[in-house]
Structures are given as structure tokens and as C-alpha cells.
Design a protein around this motif. Structure first.
Motif, short mmCIF file in Angstrom:
data_model
loop_
_atom_site.label_atom_id
_atom_site.label_comp_id
_atom_site.label_asym_id
_atom_site.label_seq_id
_atom_site.Cartn_x
_atom_site.Cartn_y
_atom_site.Cartn_z
N SER A 23 3.72 6.00 3.02
CA SER A 23 3.95 4.32 3.95
C SER A 23 2.88 4.38 4.92
CB SER A 23 4.97 4.06 3.97
OG SER A 23 5.07 3.52 5.32
N PRO A 24 2.00 3.35 4.88
CA PRO A 24 1.22 3.13 5.59
C PRO A 24 1.10 2.28 6.81
CG PRO A 24 0.54 1.58 4.03
CD PRO A 24 1.81 2.35 3.36
N GLY A 39 0.62 -1.01 0.31
CA GLY A 39 0.16 -0.17 -0.02
C GLY A 39 0.56 1.27 -0.19
N ALA A 40 1.96 1.49 -0.21
CA ALA A 40 2.84 2.69 -0.33
C ALA A 40 2.58 2.94 -1.18
CB ALA A 40 4.41 2.08 -0.21
N LYS A 41 2.64 4.52 -1.61
CA LYS A 41 2.43 5.59 -2.86
C LYS A 41 3.52 5.73 -3.27
CE LYS A 41 -1.72 6.55 -1.69
NZ LYS A 41 -3.00 5.87 -2.62
N VAL A 42 3.61 5.84 -4.53
CA VAL A 42 5.22 6.02 -5.08
C VAL A 42 4.84 7.33 -6.51
CG1 VAL A 42 6.83 4.28 -4.44
CG2 VAL A 42 5.47 3.84 -7.17
N ALA A 43 5.60 7.64 -6.51
CA ALA A 43 4.67 8.54 -8.18
C ALA A 43 5.88 8.77 -8.83
CB ALA A 43 4.28 10.17 -7.65
N ASN A 53 7.12 5.50 8.20
CA ASN A 53 7.07 6.04 7.28
C ASN A 53 7.80 6.90 7.14
OD1 ASN A 53 6.54 7.14 9.84
ND2 ASN A 53 3.88 6.56 9.39
N GLU A 54 9.27 6.96 7.41
CA GLU A 54 10.03 8.14 7.86
C GLU A 54 10.87 8.32 5.99
OE1 GLU A 54 14.27 9.87 9.90
OE2 GLU A 54 12.99 8.60 10.93
N ASP A 107 1.56 -3.45 -4.00
CA ASP A 107 1.07 -4.88 -3.47
C ASP A 107 1.60 -5.63 -2.31
OD1 ASP A 107 3.34 -6.64 -4.58
OD2 ASP A 107 2.51 -6.94 -6.56
N GLU A 108 1.33 -6.41 -2.09
CA GLU A 108 1.58 -7.09 -0.51
C GLU A 108 2.68 -7.86 -0.68
OE1 GLU A 108 -0.08 -9.84 -3.91
OE2 GLU A 108 -1.15 -8.47 -2.65
N LEU A 109 3.58 -7.70 -2.27
CA LEU A 109 5.43 -7.90 -2.11
C LEU A 109 5.63 -6.67 -1.91
CD1 LEU A 109 4.80 -10.80 -4.48
CD2 LEU A 109 5.12 -10.95 -2.14
N GLY A 110 5.66 -5.69 -1.69
CA GLY A 110 5.70 -4.28 -2.12
C GLY A 110 5.97 -4.30 -3.23
N SER A 111 5.67 -4.59 -4.29
CA SER A 111 6.13 -4.02 -5.52
C SER A 111 4.98 -3.20 -6.23
CB SER A 111 6.13 -5.59 -6.73
OG SER A 111 6.84 -6.46 -5.97
N TYR A 112 5.46 -2.80 -7.61
CA TYR A 112 4.57 -2.15 -8.40
C TYR A 112 5.15 -1.73 -9.21
CZ TYR A 112 8.22 1.09 -8.16
OH TYR A 112 10.18 2.15 -8.22
N LYS A 113 4.09 -1.84 -10.49
CA LYS A 113 4.17 -1.55 -11.77
C LYS A 113 3.51 -0.46 -12.62
CE LYS A 113 4.33 -5.12 -15.89
NZ LYS A 113 4.03 -6.51 -15.55
N LEU A 114 4.52 0.68 -13.07
CA LEU A 114 2.98 1.64 -14.05
C LEU A 114 3.59 1.92 -14.88
CD1 LEU A 114 5.16 4.26 -10.81
CD2 LEU A 114 2.92 3.00 -11.12
#
Length: 170
Positions: free
Chosen positions: A104-105, A55-59, A110-111, A79-86
Motif C-alpha cells: 500500500s502506498p 496504487g495498492a499492489k495485488v497479486a 499499510n499494515e 485505480d483511484e477508486l481502489g479497484s483492480y481488474k486483472l
């Protein structure tokens, strides 16, 4: 002469179609992929105690090289594995593109540390890479207090507390 031109019409049409098809294939979507983790030892690198963050957000932000203005922006969530695909639209060969941590949720992790929160990535298909995915270095949020097991892990790696950048150690 008219018959010879008619004989070549299917060939000319096929060449035209194939050139259009080639153009369409070259304009494929690129994917930016990476991971976000919780740096449980406050080391500024992944250890075996690091945890993926769901659930972490990236840009992804692309900027004009000369003026520095943002020309393209896209956000994603892990996702649940900490992976993202843009999925990125267009080619950004002439731009500077970076993935940046947003949030970071995870409670207690979350620092964001300036300088350790971004990773550059080439967003173009004009670089000799046939793969459609571009992989980004892992990005991490810092845990408020390092886990007690971290001292043993770091000792096993031959790393002493003084070797860890002051910006991340406590």
C-alpha cells in the motif's frame, strides 16, 4: 454423385467454420476484479469510514492442488477508486487461485494482517457462470491508529470493541 457432394461442400465448410468460432469464443479472457481499502477503524471489514487505496499492489497466484507449486502469477495495481481488474490467460479449473495484498502506498495504512490479506477465486469458465468477470472480496490494509469517529460508527452498528478480532484491534 459428384454433384451432390459439391452441393454439400459449402454446408460442410460452414459447419467447420462455426465449430472453430465456437472454440474461439469458449477460450475468452477472464477478468478478476476487486477492491482494496484502508480499514480506518481496524475492524477487519468495510465501514463507511473506510477509504479506497489508489496504487495498492495485488497479486493473483494459482497453485497446483497436489504439489502446491505456483503455476500462474499476475500482479496488478488499483485505480483511484481502489479497484483492480486483472486479465487472466488460460483456464485454471484444476488450481487453487488467490488474490493477495502486496503493498500500500498510503502512509499510516499499510499494515497487512495474515489471514485477512487473501481471497480465493475460481478462475475457470467451466463453472456455469457466463459472465467473464470473477469478483473477489475486498481486501484491506489496517490504519496504524483507528480514527476517533470509529467508536460512534461501531456503536451504531451494535459492535463493541470486544467483538473485534484481537489480531486487528489495538
Amino acid at each position: 454423385m459428384a454433384k451432390s457432394v459439391q452441393a454439400f461442400l459449402p454446408l460442410i465448410a460452414a459447419i467447420g467454420f462455426l465449430s472453430f468460432l465456437g472454440f474461439a469464443i469458449c477460450d475468452e479472457t477472464l477478468f478478476i476484479e476487486g477492491k482494496v481499502y484502508c480499514d480506518t477503524c481496524r475492524t477487519a471489514f468495510v465501514t463507511k469510514l473506510s477509504q479506497p487505496i489508489h496504487g495498492a499492489k495485488v497479486a493473483l497466484n494459482c497453485r497446483d492442488r497436489a504439489a502446491g507449486d505456483v503455476t500462474y502469477s499476475l500482479e496488478g495495481t488499483t485505480d483511484e477508486l481502489g479497484s483492480y481488474k486483472l486479465a487472466v490467460e488460460g483456464d485454471h479449473e484444476e488450481e487453487i487461485c488467490e488474490v493477495k495484498l502486496i503493498s500500500s502506498p498510503m502512509d499510516g495504512c499499510n499494515e497487512i494482517v495474515p489471514g485477512l490479506d487473501t481471497a480465493r477465486v475460481l478462475v475457470t469458465s467451466n463453472n456455469g457462470i457466463s459472465e467473464l468477470s470473477r469478483y473477489v472480496n475486498s481486501l484491506g490494509f489496517l490504519k496504524a491508529k483507528p480514527l476517533t469517529e470509529c467508536a460512534e460508527i461501531l456503536k451504531g452498528l451494535g459492535i463493541f470493541p470486544s467483538m473485534i478480532p484481537p489480531i486487528v484491534r489495538q
